[in-house]
Design an enzyme around this catalytic site. Structure first.
Site, PDB file in Angstrom:
ATOM      1  N   LYS A  54      70.590  41.060  19.540  1.00  0.00           N
ATOM      2  CA  LYS A  54      70.606  39.801  20.302  1.00  0.00           C
ATOM      3  C   LYS A  54      71.482  39.950  21.544  1.00  0.00           C
ATOM      4  O   LYS A  54      71.085  39.554  22.637  1.00  0.00           O
ATOM      5  CB  LYS A  54      71.217  38.683  19.435  1.00  0.00           C
ATOM      6  CG  LYS A  54      70.178  37.783  18.821  1.00  0.00           C
ATOM      7  CD  LYS A  54      70.846  36.711  17.983  1.00  0.00           C
ATOM      8  CE  LYS A  54      69.867  36.171  16.972  1.00  0.00           C
ATOM      9  NZ  LYS A  54      70.470  35.619  15.779  1.00  0.00           N
ATOM     10  N   GLN A  98      74.367  32.092  11.645  1.00  0.00           N
ATOM     11  CA  GLN A  98      73.511  33.023  10.910  1.00  0.00           C
ATOM     12  C   GLN A  98      73.435  32.595   9.432  1.00  0.00           C
ATOM     13  O   GLN A  98      74.465  32.424   8.786  1.00  0.00           O
ATOM     14  CB  GLN A  98      74.139  34.422  11.029  1.00  0.00           C
ATOM     15  CG  GLN A  98      73.252  35.550  10.630  1.00  0.00           C
ATOM     16  CD  GLN A  98      72.189  35.879  11.679  1.00  0.00           C
ATOM     17  OE1 GLN A  98      72.436  35.809  12.872  1.00  0.00           O
ATOM     18  NE2 GLN A  98      71.011  36.211  11.215  1.00  0.00           N
ATOM     19  N   ASP A 121      68.577  26.980  17.725  1.00  0.00           N
ATOM     20  CA  ASP A 121      67.692  27.314  16.596  1.00  0.00           C
ATOM     21  C   ASP A 121      66.730  26.167  16.296  1.00  0.00           C
ATOM     22  O   ASP A 121      65.736  26.350  15.597  1.00  0.00           O
ATOM     23  CB  ASP A 121      68.549  27.546  15.341  1.00  0.00           C
ATOM     24  CG  ASP A 121      68.502  28.986  14.867  1.00  0.00           C
ATOM     25  OD1 ASP A 121      67.625  29.732  15.355  1.00  0.00           O
ATOM     26  OD2 ASP A 121      69.332  29.345  14.016  1.00  0.00           O
TER      27      ASP A 121
END
Ligand code: NAP
Length: 294
Positions: A54, A98, A121
């Site tokens: 990422k 995460q 997200d």
């Protein structure tokens, strides 16, 4: 005739290029460099690899990616305090926690604590609700990628018969909402669906998000249909070596479908490209700049 292969890798590379160009324009014109912070709780080598890739993708797009690593013993209150700190930090445009989290922490409470404007997200209930309402929102990255891939084959999805297999909160349900917003006629199937092959055969657009290796067979697919395979399943090949397959039996399906995503190299690369896009959009919105034209 074999299907058109929807090359997610090159479509994602093109999207990353567009995001990079817009990010450069925003940085030059407004001195804003979009930034994400990834929060990791506990040691997980797979997550570490993911975070490194990422960071690389963000750097290549001219954006910033930081991480905050907390020990596996972190309490829910400590994690919520970090989220509050990141919510208040004007230099942070996107926050990604995460998952999964250690069992002492309720993931729903943590996701709900993220400022919806920074929820890149798209899992915060406010953004989920806005998506369901058909309002502009931060849509989850993998579902967004699925719809973008389908739109490389069909400029309009309006009126198409779409079947989504899987109703998870992170893939199936948001894909359903995004397809509805595109005016497709959407059926969502799941483990209790009767005669799943017959339901799938109705689909002009079939999205498989099941997590079962090669479950969707060639004879479940309507000839000429577009197939988007979200599945990522690790299985052993004939030589006993591990390989990744999707939820669709690719070799059978590509003989029947009109267009199909491969696994790997289909939906997977779109997820990170859409995360870049969401972070750029978040940075623009937070700085009251016009929505990037992508
Ligand atoms: P999930 O939370 O396990 O949900 C799976 C869904 O499939 C559930 O709705 C389940 O139905 C349904 N299902 C399971 N067995 C079924 C069966 N025999 N017949 C019909 N439906 C069945 O999985 P997920 O998180 O949505 O992920 C799905 C797949 O996508 C996984 O392979 C995952 O690794 C992959 N994925 C890929 C990306 C990417 O970037 N490409 C991102 C996220 C996920 P019930 O609701 O009835 O249990």
């Amino acid at each position: 005739m074999s299907a058109q292969i929807i090359d997610g890798k090159s479509i994602a590379a093109e999207l990353r290029g567009k995001v990079a160009r817009e990010a450069a324009r925003v940085a030059a014109a407004h001195n804003v460099v979009p930034a994400i912070v990834v929060v990791l709780v506990g040691e997980d080598p797979a997550s570490d690899v993911y975070v490194r890739s990422k960071s690389k993708a963000f750097a290549e797009a001219g954006m910033r990616a930081g991480d905050r690593k907390l020990p596996a013993t972190t309490s829910e209150a400590e994690l919520l305090a970090l989220i509050a700190e990141l919510n208040a930090d004007h230099d942070v445009n996107g926050i990604l926690v995460q998952l999964p989290l250690p069992k002492q922490i309720d993931p729903h409470r943590v996701i709900a604590a993220i400022d919806p404007a920074k929820d890149v997200d798209g899992f915060n209930p406010v953004n989920v609700g806005r998506l369901a309402r058909g309002l502009s929102t931060m849509a989850p990255c993998t579902p967004l990628g699925c719809v973008m891939l389908a739109k490389t084959v069909h400029s309009s999805l309006a009126g198409m018969e779409a079947v989504v297999v899987g109703r998870s909160n992170i893939v199936g349900k948001p894909v359903m909402q995004l397809l509805l917003a595109e005016n497709a006629t959407v059926t969502v199937a799941h483990s209790k669906t009767r005669d799943l092959p017959a339901v799938c055969r109705r689909a002009d657009l079939l999205v498989a998000a099941i997590g079962r290796p090669e479950m969707v067979r060639g004879d479940w697919i309507k000839p000429g249909a577009t197939v988007i395979d979200v599945g990522i399943n690790r299985v052993a090949d004939e030589a006993g070596k591990s390989k990744i397959v999707g939820d669709v039996a690719y070799a059978e399906a590509e003989k029947v479908a009109g267009a199909i995503t491969p696994v790997p190299g289909g939906v997977g690369p779109m997820t990170i490209a859409c995360l870049l896009l969401n972070t750029l959009r978040a940075a623009c919105a937070q700085n009251r700049l016009p929505e990037p034209q992508i």
